[in-house]
Design an enzyme around this catalytic site. Sequence first.
Site, mmCIF file in Angstrom:
data_model
loop_
_atom_site.group_PDB
_atom_site.id
_atom_site.type_symbol
_atom_site.label_atom_id
_atom_site.label_comp_id
_atom_site.label_asym_id
_atom_site.label_seq_id
_atom_site.Cartn_x
_atom_site.Cartn_y
_atom_site.Cartn_z
ATOM 1 N N CYS A 58 0.910 -1.281 0.177
ATOM 2 C CA CYS A 58 -0.106 -0.043 -0.267
ATOM 3 C C CYS A 58 0.603 1.085 -0.080
ATOM 4 O O CYS A 58 0.203 2.319 -0.053
ATOM 5 C CB CYS A 58 -1.027 0.040 1.239
ATOM 6 S SG CYS A 58 -1.861 -1.310 1.143
ATOM 7 N N HIS A 77 -2.501 8.293 5.887
ATOM 8 C CA HIS A 77 -2.727 7.090 5.237
ATOM 9 C C HIS A 77 -4.189 6.821 5.500
ATOM 10 O O HIS A 77 -4.956 6.305 4.794
ATOM 11 C CB HIS A 77 -2.057 6.035 6.010
ATOM 12 C CG HIS A 77 -2.098 4.727 5.222
ATOM 13 N ND1 HIS A 77 -1.783 4.375 3.815
ATOM 14 C CD2 HIS A 77 -2.819 3.612 5.839
ATOM 15 C CE1 HIS A 77 -2.110 3.107 3.724
ATOM 16 N NE2 HIS A 77 -2.752 2.704 4.687
ATOM 17 N N PHE A 83 1.066 -3.455 4.181
ATOM 18 C CA PHE A 83 1.301 -4.840 4.904
ATOM 19 C C PHE A 83 2.891 -5.002 4.643
ATOM 20 O O PHE A 83 3.332 -4.708 3.486
ATOM 21 C CB PHE A 83 0.310 -5.550 4.005
ATOM 22 C CG PHE A 83 -0.916 -5.586 4.465
ATOM 23 C CD1 PHE A 83 -1.400 -4.926 5.540
ATOM 24 C CD2 PHE A 83 -1.852 -6.490 3.995
ATOM 25 C CE1 PHE A 83 -2.763 -4.908 5.919
ATOM 26 C CE2 PHE A 83 -3.398 -6.583 4.289
ATOM 27 C CZ PHE A 83 -3.622 -5.666 5.447
ATOM 28 N N LYS A 91 -9.321 8.547 1.828
ATOM 29 C CA LYS A 91 -9.921 7.088 1.887
ATOM 30 C C LYS A 91 -11.388 7.171 2.262
ATOM 31 O O LYS A 91 -12.041 6.375 1.854
ATOM 32 C CB LYS A 91 -9.007 6.296 2.553
ATOM 33 C CG LYS A 91 -7.634 6.082 2.028
ATOM 34 C CD LYS A 91 -7.123 4.901 2.825
ATOM 35 C CE LYS A 91 -5.448 4.761 2.257
ATOM 36 N NZ LYS A 91 -4.586 5.649 2.412
ATOM 37 N N GLU A 127 -0.778 5.832 13.216
ATOM 38 C CA GLU A 127 -0.399 7.143 12.606
ATOM 39 C C GLU A 127 -0.647 8.221 13.480
ATOM 40 O O GLU A 127 0.325 9.135 13.229
ATOM 41 C CB GLU A 127 -1.380 7.037 11.237
ATOM 42 C CG GLU A 127 -1.015 8.218 10.427
ATOM 43 C CD GLU A 127 -1.873 8.174 9.014
ATOM 44 O OE1 GLU A 127 -1.521 8.870 8.160
ATOM 45 O OE2 GLU A 127 -2.839 7.319 9.177
#
Length: 422
Positions: free
Chosen positions: A169, A309, A405, A341, A320
Amino acid sequence: MTRRAVITGIGVLAPGATGTKSFWDLLASGRTATRRISFFDPTPFRSQVAAECDFDPIRDGLSHQQARRMDRAAQFAVVGTRKALADSELDLAVGDPSRLGVVIGSAVGATMSLEREYVVVSDGGAKWLVDEDHAVPHLFDYLVPSSIAREVAWEVGAEGPVSLVSTGCTSGLDAVGRAAELVTEGAADVMICGATDAPISPITMACFDAIKATTPRNGDPATASRPFDRTRNGFVLGEGCAVFVLEEVGHARRRGVTGYAEVSGFASRANAYHMTGLRSDGVEMAEAIRAALAQARTRPTEVDYVNAHGSGTKQNDRHETAAVKRSLGEHAYATPVSSIKSMIGHSLGAIGSLEIAACALAMEHSLVPPTANLHEPDPECDLDYTPLRARERRVDTVLSVGSGFGGFQSAMVLRRPDRAGT
């Protein structure tokens, strides 16, 4: 003379938006593009929502042969490249092709085509020993993700460095970071860079279902992605692409172009800890942020906006938040943070580049995009996440971060070109 890299063209294909204008309009309005999956029947799956692009390869300019040959992720990359070149007004015909390169990021490559063709050659999974006579001639391209970068290189006639970055990612950040390095070290004058992913398929949904990373909030897809909210319970899978024309600043100046943003600093770190787990203290991401700021010669207090993120999983948002506090200190509390997102889902390797596009446009429009669906703040996530509505603010320096990941942590510093002396 110090070489620097500036973004002079942007091409975007995103859920709910094709092109930079519609992409920015969606983000600025706080609209969400998440919906029930339409590509296949999602009923058997725990998570049945996604952020899909309204994309047709023929309508969007590809030939029938290209559409047949290329996986959806590669189609995105080629169309995004055309849009970025048109936006930059760069005439590749007058340049040296050996000084033109390509770096494309992708987490999962040609997932949709690989799954589709496996169903065919295995006769719907009935045959353990598959029959290659029923395979399409392009099956090898689907197996090798670098074929996506090759398609872009063919499209632009690049004869310089060409590669594909696949770091989960963080691929979208890492690909642009690598391209900037090639420009600043003198290996190329122009790089076509960015990232693409089209992972919305049964195999991908099954994998994320198994580890409960995606949200099971299927009843109201528009509000399913809730980064930093107390009620968050996983991310919404997405797809899309963002491609950039990245030029050496002198090359851009000679044709009278300032550009959207300078890539001033980039760094990545790994936690060497767990495939999907994150330590709550955010040390590795904080170190990536510090290194990126140091490369950009930028103090923490100069950061005007943090593009997070912000995946919407419990552990990521805590991790984060801790990393931003650890790296920016008290300035973290005075800096707006947001996660796009919440509006366009998590397109895996592509999202880092889509976030870079959002950062560049935030500088251009002096507007911080919001975090949608943030109604109930999590006490453990106590920064200013720009809930629900965009905020007018002059943005000269942006920090964009990513987490992937495998323990990958990346950070990029983008600066307004006029502020950077370009």
